[in-house]
Motif scaffolding. Structure first.
Motif, short mmCIF file in Angstrom:
data_model
loop_
_atom_site.label_atom_id
_atom_site.label_comp_id
_atom_site.label_asym_id
_atom_site.label_seq_id
_atom_site.Cartn_x
_atom_site.Cartn_y
_atom_site.Cartn_z
N THR A 37 0.85 -1.20 0.00
CA THR A 37 0.00 0.00 0.00
C THR A 37 0.88 1.24 0.00
O THR A 37 1.15 1.80 1.05
CB THR A 37 -0.92 0.02 1.23
N PRO A 38 1.32 1.69 -1.15
CA PRO A 38 2.22 2.85 -1.19
C PRO A 38 1.54 4.14 -0.74
O PRO A 38 0.35 4.32 -0.93
CB PRO A 38 2.63 2.92 -2.65
N GLY A 39 2.34 5.01 -0.13
CA GLY A 39 1.85 6.32 0.26
C GLY A 39 1.87 7.26 -0.93
O GLY A 39 2.55 7.02 -1.92
N THR A 40 1.09 8.35 -0.82
CA THR A 40 1.06 9.35 -1.87
C THR A 40 0.96 10.73 -1.22
O THR A 40 0.32 10.90 -0.18
CB THR A 40 -0.16 9.18 -2.80
N GLY A 41 1.61 11.71 -1.82
CA GLY A 41 1.50 13.08 -1.35
C GLY A 41 2.19 13.35 -0.02
O GLY A 41 1.82 14.27 0.68
N VAL A 42 3.20 12.55 0.31
CA VAL A 42 3.91 12.71 1.59
C VAL A 42 5.34 13.16 1.32
O VAL A 42 6.02 12.60 0.47
CB VAL A 42 3.92 11.39 2.39
N SER A 43 5.78 14.18 2.06
CA SER A 43 7.18 14.61 1.99
C SER A 43 7.66 14.86 3.41
O SER A 43 6.85 15.05 4.32
CB SER A 43 7.33 15.87 1.15
N ALA A 44 8.97 14.82 3.61
CA ALA A 44 9.50 15.02 4.96
C ALA A 44 10.88 15.63 4.90
O ALA A 44 11.63 15.43 3.95
CB ALA A 44 9.55 13.70 5.72
N THR A 45 11.20 16.35 5.96
CA THR A 45 12.51 16.95 6.14
C THR A 45 13.03 16.52 7.50
O THR A 45 12.33 16.68 8.51
CB THR A 45 12.42 18.49 6.10
N VAL A 46 14.25 16.00 7.55
CA VAL A 46 14.87 15.65 8.83
C VAL A 46 15.36 16.94 9.47
O VAL A 46 16.12 17.69 8.89
CB VAL A 46 16.04 14.67 8.65
N LEU A 47 14.87 17.20 10.70
CA LEU A 47 15.27 18.40 11.44
C LEU A 47 16.46 18.12 12.34
O LEU A 47 17.29 19.00 12.58
CB LEU A 47 14.10 18.91 12.27
N ALA A 48 16.54 16.89 12.86
CA ALA A 48 17.65 16.51 13.75
C ALA A 48 17.67 15.00 13.87
O ALA A 48 16.65 14.34 13.71
CB ALA A 48 17.47 17.14 15.13
N LYS A 49 18.88 14.46 14.13
CA LYS A 49 18.98 13.02 14.39
C LYS A 49 20.22 12.75 15.22
O LYS A 49 21.18 13.51 15.19
CB LYS A 49 18.98 12.21 13.10
N GLY A 50 20.14 11.66 15.96
CA GLY A 50 21.27 11.26 16.79
C GLY A 50 21.02 9.86 17.30
O GLY A 50 19.95 9.28 17.12
N THR A 51 22.03 9.30 17.95
CA THR A 51 21.92 7.96 18.52
C THR A 51 22.25 8.05 19.99
O THR A 51 23.27 8.63 20.37
CB THR A 51 22.87 6.98 17.81
N SER A 52 21.36 7.49 20.81
CA SER A 52 21.57 7.55 22.26
C SER A 52 22.67 6.58 22.66
O SER A 52 22.95 5.60 21.97
CB SER A 52 20.29 7.21 23.01
N ASP A 53 23.26 6.84 23.80
CA ASP A 53 24.30 5.97 24.33
C ASP A 53 23.71 4.86 25.19
O ASP A 53 24.41 4.19 25.93
CB ASP A 53 25.29 6.79 25.15
N GLY A 54 22.40 4.69 25.12
CA GLY A 54 21.72 3.68 25.92
C GLY A 54 20.85 4.30 27.00
O GLY A 54 20.08 3.60 27.65
N THR A 55 20.95 5.62 27.19
CA THR A 55 20.12 6.27 28.21
C THR A 55 18.68 6.38 27.75
O THR A 55 17.77 6.43 28.56
CB THR A 55 20.65 7.67 28.57
N ILE A 56 18.45 6.45 26.45
CA ILE A 56 17.12 6.35 25.87
C ILE A 56 17.11 5.00 25.18
O ILE A 56 17.90 4.78 24.27
CB ILE A 56 16.86 7.45 24.82
N ALA A 57 16.25 4.10 25.60
CA ALA A 57 16.29 2.77 25.02
C ALA A 57 14.91 2.32 24.57
O ALA A 57 13.92 2.57 25.22
CB ALA A 57 16.84 1.76 26.03
N VAL A 58 14.89 1.67 23.40
CA VAL A 58 13.69 1.00 22.93
C VAL A 58 13.72 -0.37 23.59
O VAL A 58 14.75 -1.04 23.61
CB VAL A 58 13.71 0.87 21.39
N LYS A 59 12.60 -0.77 24.14
CA LYS A 59 12.53 -2.03 24.88
C LYS A 59 13.21 -3.17 24.12
O LYS A 59 12.92 -3.42 22.96
CB LYS A 59 11.06 -2.39 25.14
N GLY A 60 14.13 -3.83 24.79
CA GLY A 60 14.83 -4.97 24.21
C GLY A 60 16.03 -4.60 23.36
O GLY A 60 16.67 -5.46 22.78
N HIS A 61 16.35 -3.32 23.27
CA HIS A 61 17.49 -2.88 22.45
C HIS A 61 18.36 -1.94 23.27
O HIS A 61 17.89 -1.24 24.14
CB HIS A 61 16.99 -2.16 21.19
#
Length: 159
Positions: A37-61
């Motif tokens: 089910t492809p999307g249509t009419g969607v655009s995005a701009t990355v405002l910021a990105k980074g990788t946590s040192d483990g202090t912010i964690a997704v469960k199991g990762h």
């Protein structure tokens, strides 16, 4: 780095294209990624990105990629059915987004509202702009390091 831009493909996945790719997108000749089910009419701009040192964690990762994007859905546009490998926090800057969940329930959120999208294949959904003005979202993604921001999924059979 050269000329190019990030283009949102089906399911909201971002891919980097060069100048030739931008021309192909503008002409509508860039092959779409395989998607139920492809999307249509969607655009995005990355405002910021980074990788946590483990202090912010997704469960199991351990480490978590944190990405903040401004996502725009044109009137009549749609994200396509998808899910996220991590949790999202979304603020609606303008317009009204209508989301249909895998159990076919429908939720709408207008400018000034916010919502959380939970992670996982069991949380398939689609976002639509049924209005006449663009929907603009500020989206913070918390995904396992190296994961895509979203994964295409088939329509679960909602009307």
């Amino acid at each position: 780095m050269g000329w190019g831009a990030s283009v949102i493909g089906s399911g909201g996945r971002t891919r980097r294209v060069g100048l030739a790719g931008l021309v192909a997108v503008a002409l509508g000749v860039l092959p779409a990624a395989a998607s139920a089910t492809p999307g249509t009419g969607v655009s995005a701009t990355v405002l910021a990105k980074g990788t946590s040192d483990g202090t912010i964690a997704v469960k199991g990762h351990g480490r978590t990629d944190v990405v903040v994007r401004e996502v725009t859905i044109a009137p009549g546009g749609s994200t396509g059915w998808h899910y996220h490998p991590g949790q999202l926090i979304v603020v609606v800057k303008s317009g009204t987004i209508t989301r249909t969940m895998s159990d076919c329930t429908v939720e709408t959120t207008s400018a000034g509202g916010a919502f959380v999208e939970p992670a996982g294949k069991q949380n398939v959904h689609i976002g639509r702009n049924l209005g006449t003005e663009p929907v603009v979202l500020y989206v913070t993604y918390l995904v396992p390091e190296g994961s895509p921001l979203s994964v295409d999924a088939p329509d679960p059979g909602c009307p």
